[in-house]
Enzyme design. Structure first.
Site, PDB file in Angstrom:
ATOM      1  CG  MET B  13      31.339  34.014  -8.568  1.00  0.00           C
ATOM      2  SD  MET B  13      30.000  32.997  -7.907  1.00  0.00           S
ATOM      3  CE  MET B  13      28.840  33.006  -9.283  1.00  0.00           C
ATOM      4  CB  SER B  14      32.600  40.250 -11.883  1.00  0.00           C
ATOM      5  OG  SER B  14      32.060  39.637 -13.043  1.00  0.00           O
ATOM      6  N   GLY B  15      29.594  39.100 -11.229  1.00  0.00           N
ATOM      7  CA  GLY B  15      28.217  39.336 -11.639  1.00  0.00           C
ATOM      8  C   GLY B  15      28.066  39.205 -13.144  1.00  0.00           C
ATOM      9  CG  ASP B  18      33.552  35.993 -19.438  1.00  0.00           C
ATOM     10  OD1 ASP B  18      33.090  35.178 -20.263  1.00  0.00           O
ATOM     11  OD2 ASP B  18      33.974  37.117 -19.759  1.00  0.00           O
ATOM     12  CB  SER B  19      33.165  35.480 -12.831  1.00  0.00           C
ATOM     13  OG  SER B  19      32.055  36.353 -12.789  1.00  0.00           O
ATOM     14  CB  CYS B 107      42.570  45.393 -10.482  1.00  0.00           C
ATOM     15  SG  CYS B 107      41.245  44.576  -9.578  1.00  0.00           S
ATOM     16  CB  CYS B 200      35.270  48.922 -12.885  1.00  0.00           C
ATOM     17  SG  CYS B 200      36.540  48.908 -11.614  1.00  0.00           S
TER      18      CYS B 200
END
Lengths: 396, 358
Positions: B13-15, B18-19, B107, B200
């Site tokens: 969960m990136s924040g 989508d996630s 990544c 990022c």
């Protein structure tokens, strides 16, 4: 749920909840001059007397604050500023290498922004500050020391420092001595008078009181530059409307914790020793960090390294089994960084990452230890498999 | 999406929106879901700046809030050291060697579907769920998202079958608009959070300045490909990308009066070669670090950048490399970029571009 994280915060005691909720109803400003204000003031002053009594202090020593972090900031910054104002040569701030960030980061800030020279007093492999180490640091140039701060008991590994001896070294040179007693208060006898400290930090929520209230015990006559300016409510050292319900609940929790302390100390020591013994039996490669069981260690603290594992994996797996504990040092993002305490004790970084703190408190029972012991073996085994991927060598 | 109900899955969960929705769908599907935010920066900024959307403390808090809404456990995994070694250092090394890397591909290959996936499996999870816009068939076939504008199959196209086997992409059958709508419906506060676009770890999106900080000045000539004449000077060849037209600051116009483009970047001699647009057209390439489970020449289409069209291609395996003949030329493509091959919406495989030829 098995709660083994009392050092993070411990549940509020019923007596504290009662005092808190009673004071919430019909609350008045303790600085108001009318009848309701006087009632609130009386509650505050009775609480102050009560806290002073259990801490071996005078009521006028007690300055209520918003918590342990504020008290530490107030002591370290306030003493530095006032001491340096009296003599510009006093720039050295001596703190132990294992202080809580509330002291360590404050001292670093003084060094980075305010011209202080930060010197960290080393500890031995158990986390203990040796008086000779402090004496040597002071003697290098006593007149340049602004203040000394060494915690009463370590928040991660539970090592108890020889506070009275350290304070007397400071006093030999006329240097003020502060101690962060947040973890010690309620777990071991903490007497402000007997310690001879000039300033002492305590926090309510670590002893069964509410969060958001603490105190700095500050010897009368000691100059300390205030941070919060305003109404000057607390001895002109700390301004802000008094948190009457919090203060009342703090005092209630302190009374109960102090009354129970002699019996609880023995009970928690036995429970902790049982926890350590049985975890080591399940995981023979695990290592207990800090001082051995006895007078040199907080009764509720067990801090263990599980070589080959990452602490965050262990914590996650235990959490999934309903066992709540801590890696000992968490940053605001929840990232487990290797503990500065363990690194200062000479623990290598990979080992430092594989550590957990189990802390017991009021309400802890044998079933909590049973629950941990029942799952720790499988948890360590699984975390060890993940640790191998991360390049950690398993020694279990 | 090929998830058997009742698995233990780890949701990265990136924040972002989508996630968060991907994790929510995994919960709905009846799985035991645990959320994990990957801390990739050693010194995360406390809040977001610009369009970045994954690596700040604020993003970690957004992810935590989403996990709270879903009622799932949530942790932060510190992968900053791995990310630095496997993605950032490689990114710098690629530019220093005259290549144009895609750090998102790196990544995915080395962090999300390697370090994270391996750790998850070791800790007893069955699969890792992410919010990538791509479809993954039960037989392991990777396909484009139904939302072609948001399709991310390109940055997943070089994953090995064993990596994809434990990956789950619950969003592939939805458009981004549907995902945002669903997030709002579920009460996920990140529903309106802007998409992330920049790299990022490059603050303010200024890759040239970021590289200059890391690599220092390495001045050299800017040379005309046709006349061999030195047209100007530069501070560091790494700051130039093949196909680039702006920022060349050349003193005088080209003989034909047409704009000039960067054709080649040679870090060894610190030379940047420029020339006309037609010299950018490439008709063949060689790919390395390949995933290619096919034999014989395969006619398909090739995609050479994250947001770009496809060109017809014929691919032949040759040992550990692929020879790729492009039926139509591609323009402005650089070594280091990923190339991914498709049959319709189906990903056939891919690799990293080692060299190109006209």
């Amino acid at each position: 749920m098995t709660y083994l994280d009392h050092a993070a915060t411990t549940p509020m005691r019923p007596e504290a909840v009662e005092a808190f909720t009673a004071a919430l109803t019909g609350a008045r400003n303790a600085s108001s001059l009318h009848a309701g204000g006087r009632r609130a003031r009386r509650l505050v002053e009775e609480s102050r007397e009560s806290l002073a009594e259990v801490l071996g202090a005078r009521p006028s020593d007690v300055i209520f604050t918003g918590g342990g972090t504020e008290s530490d900031n107030l002591a370290v910054k306030g003493l530095f500023w006032s001491r340096r104002a009296a003599d510009p040569q006093r720039r050295r701030v001596l703190v132990s290498a294992v202080e809580h960030p509330a002291v360590l980061d404050t001292a670093s800030w003084l060094a980075g922004q305010q011209g202080a020279v930060l010197e960290k007093i080393p500890v031995d492999g158990t986390g203990l500050v040796h008086p000779e180490a402090l004496r040597a640091a002071v003697q290098a140039d006593p007149s340049s020391v602004a203040l000394i701060s060494v915690m009463w008991a370590n928040s991660e590994v539970g090592t108890i420092q020889p506070v009275a001896e350290l304070a007397s070294i400071a006093h030999n040179y006329g240097i003020p001595f502060h101690t962060d007693a947040v973890q010690a208060f309620g777990q071991v006898e903490t007497s402000f008078a007997a310690s001879a400290a000039d300033a002492l930090t305590i926090s309510a929520h670590k002893i069964g009181g509410p969060v958001g209230v603490g105190a700095l015990l500050l010897r009368r006559g000691l100059e300390l530059e205030p941070h919060l300016h305003g109404g000057g409510q607390e001895r002109d050292v700390r301004s802000g409307t008094l948190n009457t319900p919090g203060v009342a609940a703090f005092a209630a929790a302190a009374r109960v914790a102090t009354a129970e302390l002699p019996a609880e100390r023995l009970r928690l020591t036995d429970l902790r020793d049982d926890l350590v013994r049985r975890v080591l039996a399940e995981v023979p490669g695990a290592v207990l960090n800090g001082a051995p069981s006895g007078a040199g260690r907080l009764p509720g603290n067990a801090h263990l390294t599980f070589p080959g594992c990452e602490g965050d994996s262990l914590l996650m797996l235990l959490d999934a089994h309903g066992v709540e504990c801590s890696t000992g040092s968490a940053c605001s993002a929840g990232i487990a960084r290797p503990s500065h305490v363990l690194l200062a004790m000479g623990v290598e970084e990979a080992h430092a990452r594989g550590s957990l703190r189990f802390s017991l408190g009021h309400g802890s029972v044998a079933a909590d230890v049973d629950a941990l012991v029942a799952v720790i073996g499988q948890v360590v085994e699984r975390a060890g498999r993940a640790g191998e991927l991360a390049g950690l060598t398993s020694r279990i | 999406m090929g998830i058997v109900s009742g698995m233990k899955v780890l949701a990265a969960m990136s924040g972002g929106v989508d996630s968060a929705v991907a994790a929510a769908r995994a919960v709905d599907a009846g799985h035991d879901v645990t959320g994990v935010h990957l801390a990739l920066s050693r010194s995360p900024a406390s809040d977001r700046g610009g369009s970045r959307g994954c690596c700040t403390l604020e993003d970690a808090r957004d992810a935590r809030r989403a996990a709270d809404v879903l009622g799932i456990p949530f942790y932060v995994w510190d992968l900053a050291d791995r990310f630095e070694a496997e993605v950032i250092d490689q990114f710098v090394a690629d530019y220093a060697a005259g290549r144009t890397p895609n750090p998102c591909v790196q990544c995915n290959e080395r962090i999300k579907f390697s370090a994270v996936l391996d750790k998850a499996l070791a800790l007893g999870f069955d699969a890792v769920v992410t919010g990538h816009h791509a479809r993954l068939d039960p037989d392991g076939t990777l396909r484009r998202s139904v939302d072609l504008a948001k399709d991310q199959s390109y940055v997943l196209g070089t994953l090995r079958p064993d990596q994809l086997a434990a990956a789950r992409f619950p969003l592939g059958d939805s458009t981004k608009a549907q995902v945002r709508e669903e997030a709002a419906r579920r009460g996920l506060g990140v529903a309106d959070k802007p998409d992330s676009h920049d790299i990022c770890f490059v603050a303010a999106g200024d890759t040239g300045a970021w590289l200059r900080d890391r690599l220092g000045p390495r001045p050299g000539p800017i040379v005309d490909s046709e006349t061999g004449e030195t047209l100007g000077e530069h501070d560091g060849a790494y700051a130039f990308t093949v196909g680039q037209r702006r920022g060349l600051r050349l003193g005088h116009p080209a003989p034909d009066g047409r704009p000039r483009y960067v054709l080649e970047v040679s870090p060894v001699t610190s030379t940047v070669t420029v020339g006309p647009a037609r010299a950018l057209d490439m008709r063949s390439l060689v790919a390395e670090r390949i995933v290619w489970p096919h034999e014989g020449p395969v006619s398909c289409v090739a995609q050479v950048r994250a947001h770009g069209g496809v060109v017809p291609a014929v691919v032949r395996a040759r040992g550990e490399e692929l020879d790729v003949q492009l039926v139509e030329p591609v323009r402005g493509t650089a070594a280091g970029q990923a190339v991914v091959f498709y049959d319709g919406d189906r990903v056939l495989g891919g690799g990293r571009i080692r060299s190109l030829a006209a």
